[in-house]
Design an enzyme around this catalytic site. Structure first.
Site, short mmCIF file in Angstrom:
data_model
loop_
_atom_site.label_atom_id
_atom_site.label_comp_id
_atom_site.label_asym_id
_atom_site.label_seq_id
_atom_site.Cartn_x
_atom_site.Cartn_y
_atom_site.Cartn_z
N HIS A 18 3.51 -7.25 -2.70
CA HIS A 18 2.81 -5.96 -2.84
C HIS A 18 3.54 -5.06 -3.85
CE1 HIS A 18 0.89 -6.05 1.45
NE2 HIS A 18 0.03 -6.49 0.55
N GLU B 25 -4.03 -1.43 -7.62
CA GLU B 25 -3.19 -2.47 -8.25
C GLU B 25 -3.73 -2.86 -9.62
OE1 GLU B 25 -3.58 -4.22 -4.35
OE2 GLU B 25 -1.64 -5.19 -4.64
N GLY C 253 -2.93 -7.39 4.82
CA GLY C 253 -1.51 -7.73 4.68
C GLY C 253 -0.79 -6.40 4.56
N GLY D 149 -5.81 -0.08 2.89
CA GLY D 149 -7.02 0.24 3.66
C GLY D 149 -6.75 1.06 4.92
N ILE D 150 -5.72 0.68 5.68
CA ILE D 150 -5.40 1.41 6.92
C ILE D 150 -4.65 2.69 6.58
CG2 ILE D 150 -4.17 1.30 9.12
CD1 ILE D 150 -4.36 -1.84 8.84
N ASN E 287 -7.85 -10.76 -10.81
CA ASN E 287 -7.09 -11.08 -9.61
C ASN E 287 -7.78 -12.29 -8.99
OD1 ASN E 287 -5.87 -11.24 -7.14
ND2 ASN E 287 -6.09 -9.06 -6.64
N ARG F 18 3.50 -16.81 -29.09
CA ARG F 18 3.74 -17.46 -27.83
C ARG F 18 5.20 -17.40 -27.48
NH1 ARG F 18 3.80 -23.53 -27.75
NH2 ARG F 18 2.91 -24.06 -26.07
N LEU G 40 -0.43 -0.50 4.09
CA LEU G 40 -0.99 -1.02 5.33
C LEU G 40 -2.43 -1.46 5.09
CD1 LEU G 40 0.27 1.77 7.80
CD2 LEU G 40 1.46 -0.31 7.09
N GLY G 41 -2.64 -2.76 5.00
CA GLY G 41 -3.99 -3.30 4.84
C GLY G 41 -4.10 -4.51 5.74
N ARG H 96 -1.26 -12.19 10.54
CA ARG H 96 0.12 -12.71 10.40
C ARG H 96 1.04 -12.01 11.40
NH1 ARG H 96 0.57 -11.54 4.13
NH2 ARG H 96 -1.68 -11.52 3.99
P1 ADP Z 1 -6.56 -6.15 2.08
O1 ADP Z 1 -5.12 -6.27 2.48
O2 ADP Z 1 -7.38 -7.34 2.43
O3 ADP Z 1 -6.77 -5.63 0.67
P2 ADP Z 1 -7.41 -3.49 2.89
O4 ADP Z 1 -6.30 -2.79 2.19
O5 ADP Z 1 -8.79 -3.28 2.37
O6 ADP Z 1 -7.14 -5.03 3.06
O7 ADP Z 1 -7.37 -3.02 4.42
C1 ADP Z 1 -8.22 -3.56 5.37
C2 ADP Z 1 -7.95 -2.89 6.71
O8 ADP Z 1 -8.14 -1.47 6.58
C3 ADP Z 1 -8.88 -3.36 7.82
O9 ADP Z 1 -8.15 -3.59 9.00
C4 ADP Z 1 -9.81 -2.17 8.00
O10 ADP Z 1 -10.34 -2.09 9.31
C5 ADP Z 1 -8.86 -1.03 7.72
N1 ADP Z 1 -9.57 0.22 7.48
C6 ADP Z 1 -10.35 0.56 6.43
N2 ADP Z 1 -10.90 1.79 6.62
C7 ADP Z 1 -10.45 2.24 7.83
C8 ADP Z 1 -10.62 3.42 8.59
N3 ADP Z 1 -11.39 4.42 8.17
N4 ADP Z 1 -9.99 3.51 9.78
C9 ADP Z 1 -9.21 2.51 10.22
N5 ADP Z 1 -8.99 1.37 9.56
C10 ADP Z 1 -9.60 1.23 8.37
#
Ligand code: ADP
Length: 410
Positions: free
Chosen positions: A197, A394, A229, A344-345, A7, A108, A226-227, A258
């Site tokens: 995504h 991913e 992005g 991440g979120i 990636n 190819r 939810l990350g 964003r």
């Molecule tokens: P990316 O889109 O860069 O891959 P991620 O999917 O890793 O990002 O998500 C990053 C977000 O997830 C950040 O805002 C981070 O604070 C949030 N996050 C990670 N762990 C927690 C948690 N335990 N509680 C709240 N938010 C979290």
């Protein structure tokens, strides 16, 4: 059988090496700050973790470093022994609806999926097409391409597969992907919703189906990635029928930096009345808006801890937008089997999930206990729709795409 997934970002390379038979990650390598004064590499393998600082001028040096580390730590002695290399490509435009073979041993011109029956000799056309898509994804596609070109040089006879973030959304109906602009803006300039995504939404769909012991093709679900992005996807009978990101990954939810959905006339106003340049508007919307714009940070975890007025406001705004999309997608789908959180979120923040489902949305009932424990199912038995948490991967999805495109069996 080992498959590598690359990636490649503008100044970083994320690399994972999979042993497909054992379904095991043999190595995870993150190379950052490529082209800067000093670069940082992190290697995780077995139970070990190493951090290395060096000077890596470009992606070529970055991949050299990866290959060197794999050999030095006896993880993979010969990079050319890989069965395949999968690449993440952000924008596949309308051309790429499937994962696509870039080159295969002595072959190819191979379009992926069904067409990969008679491989032919190496084809530059896929690369040319990815190049041609750069104006649609100026931040992402050049870096993705760089990774592909370097990997091809290092392993010219290893099959390389491009997996597109847009591909999963390529079956959306016209009424979902068209903007209400003059039709020729689509016909002539390909201005339409593409969605991103896709690899994550598709992975989460499959894992949800596995968990529920259902066929993915029978499921109606809403996936929330939810990350930093973020995007939402409405999936009907296993097919993405709508998604919140659009022509670019700027549309939709309020993200780390964003803005997501705004009145497009604001852009005109900023340029006409406030004298801002195109580049200034671009930077403002992509890098200085969203959570950062409201409260100065894009790190949701620290915003929750900080809990000051501006952080609370930013989070309230983000949650409100998520709820609006969930409501809209329930209306679109009619029947919904599950609403699934990832990213991440989505995976980690019980707090945000609780805010979203504080009040019922069409009969959903969150089980606070299960939610706090980050269980896979976080709704009560009474809930009209299952609420779930599934960790995305991913890279694993890309490795699996490589298997299926090349028709390899483990
Ligand atoms: P990316 O889109 O860069 O891959 P991620 O999917 O890793 O990002 O998500 C990053 C977000 O997830 C950040 O805002 C981070 O604070 C949030 N996050 C990670 N762990 C927690 C948690 N335990 N509680 C709240 N938010 C979290």
């Amino acid at each position: 059988m080992n498959i590598a997934v690359i990636n490649s970002g503008s100044s970083s390379i994320k690399f994972q090496l999979f042993c497909m038979e054992k379904k095991e990650v043999l190595a995870y390598i993150l190379v950052e700050q490529i082209g800067e004064f000093s670069s940082h590499t992190m290697l995780k393998y077995a139970d070990k973790k190493l951090e290395i600082t060096s000077v890596l001028k470009n992606h070529h040096d970055g991949l050299e470093e990866i290959i060197f580390l794999l050999s030095k730590y006896e993880i993979l002695q010969d990079f050319t022994s890989l069965s395949a290399i999968g690449h993440r490509v952000v924008h596949g435009g309308e051309e790429f609806k499937n994962a696509t073979v870039i080159n295969a041993i002595g072959h190819r011109v191979v379009h992926g999926g069904e067409e990969f029956k008679n491989a032919t000799v190496i084809n530059e056309s896929v690369i040319k097409q990815i190049e041609a898509l750069i104006p649609l994804a100026p931040l992402h596609n050049p870096a993705n391409l760089e990774g592909i070109l370097v990997a091809r040089k290092k392993a010219p006879f290893v099959p390389q597969i491009a997996v597109f973030d847009t591909a999963f959304h390529s079956h959306m109906p016209e009424e979902a992907y068209l903007y209400a602009l003059p039709y020729k803006m689509y016909e002539k300039y390909k201005i339409r919703r593409y969605g991103f995504h896709g690899t994550s939404h598709s992975y989460v769909l499959k894992k949800t189906a596995e968990f529920l012991k259902e066929d993915a093709g029978d499921l109606n679900i809403i996936t929330l990635h939810l990350g930093n992005g973020s995007s939402v996807c409405a999936i009907e009978e296993g097919v993405s029928v709508d998604t919140s990101m659009g022509f670019t990954p700027l549309e939709g939810l309020i993200m780390g930096s964003r803005c997501g959905d705004i009145d497009p006339a604001i852009l005109i106003h900023m340029q006409r009345e406030l004298g801002m340049s195109v580049d200034e508007v671009d930077t403002l919307l992509n890098k200085k808006s969203g959570l950062i714009g409201i409260c100065g940070s894009n790190d949701v975890r620290s915003l929750i801890e900080l809990n000051d007025e501006k952080s609370k406001l930013a989070i309230k705004m983000m949650v409100r937008r998520i709820k609006k999309y969930i409501g809209a997608y329930i209306a679109l789908l009619g029947e919904v089997d599950a609403i699934v959180f990832t990213g991440g979120i989505g995976e980690n923040s019980a707090y945000i999930r609780e805010m979203i489902f504080e009040t019922e949305i069409c009969g959903t009932v969150l089980d606070k206990d299960l939610n706090n424990k980050n269980e896979t199912v976080i709704s009560t038995k009474k809930s009209s729709i299952k609420l779930m948490v599934i960790k995305t991967n991913e890279e694993e999805e890309i490795a699996n795409e490589c298997l299926s495109v090349l028709k390899l069996k483990v």
